[in-house]
Design an enzyme around this catalytic site. Structure first.
Site, PDB file in Angstrom:
ATOM      1  N   ILE A  83      -7.152   0.931   9.805  1.00  0.00           N
ATOM      2  CA  ILE A  83      -7.604   1.860  10.826  1.00  0.00           C
ATOM      3  C   ILE A  83      -7.628   1.168  12.176  1.00  0.00           C
ATOM      4  O   ILE A  83      -7.157   1.706  13.172  1.00  0.00           O
ATOM      5  CB  ILE A  83      -8.991   2.440  10.467  1.00  0.00           C
ATOM      6  CG1 ILE A  83      -8.864   3.368   9.261  1.00  0.00           C
ATOM      7  CG2 ILE A  83      -9.616   3.160  11.661  1.00  0.00           C
ATOM      8  CD1 ILE A  83     -10.180   3.885   8.728  1.00  0.00           C
ATOM      9  N   GLY A 107       0.826  -1.191   0.000  1.00  0.00           N
ATOM     10  CA  GLY A 107       0.000   0.000   0.000  1.00  0.00           C
ATOM     11  C   GLY A 107       0.866   1.249   0.000  1.00  0.00           C
ATOM     12  O   GLY A 107       2.092   1.188   0.011  1.00  0.00           O
ATOM     13  N   VAL A 108       0.207   2.400  -0.008  1.00  0.00           N
ATOM     14  CA  VAL A 108       0.907   3.670  -0.094  1.00  0.00           C
ATOM     15  C   VAL A 108       1.029   4.288   1.297  1.00  0.00           C
ATOM     16  O   VAL A 108       0.101   4.227   2.098  1.00  0.00           O
ATOM     17  CB  VAL A 108       0.150   4.640  -1.025  1.00  0.00           C
ATOM     18  CG1 VAL A 108       0.825   6.002  -1.055  1.00  0.00           C
ATOM     19  CG2 VAL A 108       0.077   4.055  -2.428  1.00  0.00           C
ATOM     20  N   GLY A 109       2.196   4.868   1.595  1.00  0.00           N
ATOM     21  CA  GLY A 109       2.348   5.572   2.856  1.00  0.00           C
ATOM     22  C   GLY A 109       3.709   5.384   3.479  1.00  0.00           C
ATOM     23  O   GLY A 109       4.606   4.738   2.928  1.00  0.00           O
ATOM     24  N   ASN A 110       3.858   5.963   4.660  1.00  0.00           N
ATOM     25  CA  ASN A 110       5.134   5.980   5.342  1.00  0.00           C
ATOM     26  C   ASN A 110       5.566   4.596   5.805  1.00  0.00           C
ATOM     27  O   ASN A 110       6.734   4.227   5.716  1.00  0.00           O
ATOM     28  CB  ASN A 110       5.050   6.930   6.548  1.00  0.00           C
ATOM     29  CG  ASN A 110       6.332   7.702   6.762  1.00  0.00           C
ATOM     30  OD1 ASN A 110       7.034   7.995   5.811  1.00  0.00           O
ATOM     31  ND2 ASN A 110       6.632   8.024   8.001  1.00  0.00           N
ATOM     32  N   LYS A 167      -4.419   9.682  17.108  1.00  0.00           N
ATOM     33  CA  LYS A 167      -4.932  10.906  17.740  1.00  0.00           C
ATOM     34  C   LYS A 167      -4.293  11.142  19.104  1.00  0.00           C
ATOM     35  O   LYS A 167      -4.978  11.333  20.117  1.00  0.00           O
ATOM     36  CB  LYS A 167      -6.453  10.844  17.864  1.00  0.00           C
ATOM     37  CG  LYS A 167      -7.205  10.789  16.547  1.00  0.00           C
ATOM     38  CD  LYS A 167      -7.118  12.106  15.798  1.00  0.00           C
ATOM     39  CE  LYS A 167      -7.970  12.065  14.526  1.00  0.00           C
ATOM     40  NZ  LYS A 167      -7.859  13.327  13.741  1.00  0.00           N
ATOM     41  N   GLY A 169      -7.420  -1.640  -3.246  1.00  0.00           N
ATOM     42  CA  GLY A 169      -7.054  -2.993  -3.662  1.00  0.00           C
ATOM     43  C   GLY A 169      -6.688  -3.902  -2.522  1.00  0.00           C
ATOM     44  O   GLY A 169      -6.299  -5.053  -2.753  1.00  0.00           O
ATOM     45  N   GLU A 205      -0.286  -2.568  -7.055  1.00  0.00           N
ATOM     46  CA  GLU A 205      -1.037  -1.544  -7.789  1.00  0.00           C
ATOM     47  C   GLU A 205      -0.194  -0.308  -8.036  1.00  0.00           C
ATOM     48  O   GLU A 205      -0.262   0.311  -9.092  1.00  0.00           O
ATOM     49  CB  GLU A 205      -2.281  -1.104  -6.995  1.00  0.00           C
ATOM     50  CG  GLU A 205      -3.182  -2.241  -6.580  1.00  0.00           C
ATOM     51  CD  GLU A 205      -3.314  -2.273  -5.070  1.00  0.00           C
ATOM     52  OE1 GLU A 205      -4.455  -2.222  -4.585  1.00  0.00           O
ATOM     53  OE2 GLU A 205      -2.278  -2.345  -4.386  1.00  0.00           O
TER      54      GLU A 205
END
Length: 504
Positions: A364, A269-272, A408, A388, A294
């Site tokens: 999440i 997946g996308v991200g840090n 948070k 995806g 993807e």
């Protein structure tokens, strides 16, 4: 723009500006646009369309469209149209804050579906006919075929099914991309499907360009604009710890003989956190890796350049501006090592299963038994969408979900008694990783999964509370197989809504 980017004489005669092209889109149309995670989306026509719709609204005229894409796009598309209240229905994925706000306000309808399903659903007519396709390309060849730019997504389907087509030819995109794409035209609908002739990540099975009947192309727009992706965020300590746990686990799996030294094709997946995992793979001595995913982001370009990754298959890019420049500068190098496919191939469940992909995606929250929520905050507010992740979680050799243990400022725990929304059931989740540790859930009963998750993944601020919930559920639940206290199962979420913290 250099003239040779539009090499078909007849289509050169259809060049217009973005305003004239946008005027061809009528109220109530279903409009399918290119774009996948901020790459390869049309840069000019959506802005012109948004301005036209704003003017119509100012004159008291109703004007909205139904919008389809490959996945998320960028402010010039999703953002501009959302701000103009131009979208009646959006699918299959988005990440724009203005669109998200309207979806959660209930003023914009949204259909969130597995990315591998989009083309098939559209072919079956579930969303009605496609009136207009707006697709960015990097060039139009002499024979009228279209050279894709930095994403393919669902463009093949849009061009096949749309009644009329608007093409943006973007000369910011590197001309050297020609030859990088692999567009398979052998798909069919049930009951006429045949096996996909692909055995390895590096196999090429299709054309390098998109086909489109020139008679359907009603406008060609010249553009020069960059893809919009966020600058690379330095990897933080939490992401490094998450990555470290996963890398050690993969090395252990290799030592046990459950994975080869070259692992299996990676999906990320996308991200840090995914970028941190990719960086960790390079430092850990892995070589000869492959990716069937993807999206290619900065970390995968680094692995290709360093020789850690031999080949990567994708449908789009999510590159920082700096990585984009490096990609363009070394396009000849990457063209030999990157294969860009249509979305229905990059996410195809049968290919994911047969190739044995290792899926690595964010979440999440997860619950005691390994069910994962990757889309909805507090059960009802959409964040982005399933994208995806389900294609790879359900069908891959191993599905890994990664997240910090809290969010948070510590007021939210990522491990809860029961998830407030389910995207990936416990049956499809192999491994969960937080900065606290890693839980290998394979081969475990529900109660064993709960013990493993509490011991390894939960933040210390929430560990005793989750253990207390589980202990009492074992005593008082209606059944003992997957124990729950129904009046309390979602109490952590309700407490956060009422007090701003999940902690009692």
């Amino acid at each position: 723009m250099q003239e040779d980017r539009i090499r078909h004489a007849g289509l050169r005669d259809r060049v217009v500006d973005a305003d004239h092209a946008a005027a061809l889109i009528q109220p109530g149309e279903t409009v399918a646009m290119s774009g996948f995670t901020g790459s390869g989306y049309p840069k000019a026509v959506p802005l012109a369309l948004a301005a036209r719709i704003e003017q119509a609204h100012a004159e008291g005229q109703p004007f909205q469209i139904k919008l389809m894409t490959g996945a998320s796009t960028a402010p010039e598309l999703d953002g501009a149209l959302a701000k103009a209240d131009a979208i009646a229905l959006r699918m299959p994925f988005q990440s724009d804050p203005d669109a998200r706000k309207r979806i959660n306000d209930g003023t914009l309808d949204y259909i969130d579906i597995h990315l591998s399903h989009v083309a098939q659903h559209v072919w079956f007519g579930f969303y009605g006919p496609i009136d207009t396709a707006v697709v960015e390309v990097s060039a139009i060849r002499e024979d009228g075929t279209l050279v894709p730019s930095t994403s393919i997504g669902n463009n093949k389907t849009w061009l096949d099914l749309a009644s009329k087509v608007i093409v943006e030819v973007n000369d910011w995109q590197p001309a050297g991309m020609e030859g990088m794409h692999d567009i398979y035209y052998g798909t069919a609908l049930p009951p006429y499907r045949k096996p996909i002739p692909m055995e390895h990540v590096h196999d090429r099975i299709g054309d390098t360009t998109l086909r489109c009947d020139p008679d359907k192309i009603v406008a060609v727009v010249r553009t020069h604009g960059p893809d919009r992706n966020s600058p690379f965020t330095p990897i933080d300590a939490t992401s490094e710890r998450i990555a470290g746990h996963l890398i050690e686990f993969l090395k252990h799996e290799v030592a046990l003989g459950r994975l080869p030294p070259t692992l299996l094709p990676l999906q990320s997946g996308v991200g840090n956190i995914p970028n941190a995992v990719l960086a960790g793979l390079a430092k850990s001595g892995f070589r000869g890796l492959t990716a069937f995913t993807e999206v290619i982001q900065d970390g995968m370009l680094d692995l290709l350049r360093e020789g850690v990754l031999d080949v990567a298959s994708c449908t789009g890019f999510a590159l920082s501006p700096a990585a984009n420049e490096a990609f363009k500068r070394d396009i000849a190098f990457y063209r030999e090592r990157i294969i860009m496919r249509t979305q229905e191939m990059s996410n195809h469940p049968e290919l994911v299963r047969r190739l044995g992909c290792i899926g690595m995606n964010g979440m999440i929250e997860a619950d005691l038994y390994g069910n994962v929520n990757s889309t909805h905050v507090m059960g009802s507010r959409i964040q982005n969408g399933i994208g995806g992740s389900g294609d790879f979680a359900r069908n891959g050799f191993m599905s890994v979900f990664l997240s910090p243990s809290t969010a948070k400022g510590g007021s939210i725990s990522a491990l809860v008694p029961m998830v407030s929304h389910v995207d990936h059931t416990e049956h499809d989740v192999s491994v969960i990783v937080t900065e606290q540790g890693l839980a290998d859930l394979r081969g475990l009963t529900p109660k064993q999964r709960a013990h493993t998750l509490i011991a390894n993944c939960v933040h210390p601020d929430y560990r005793d509370a989750l253990q207390d919930y589980f202990d009492r559920a074992l005593q008082h639940s209606y059944g003992k197989h997957t124990p729950h206290l129904l009046p309390e199962a979602l109490s952590w979420h309700q407490r956060w809504l009422e007090t701003g913290s999940m902690q009692g």
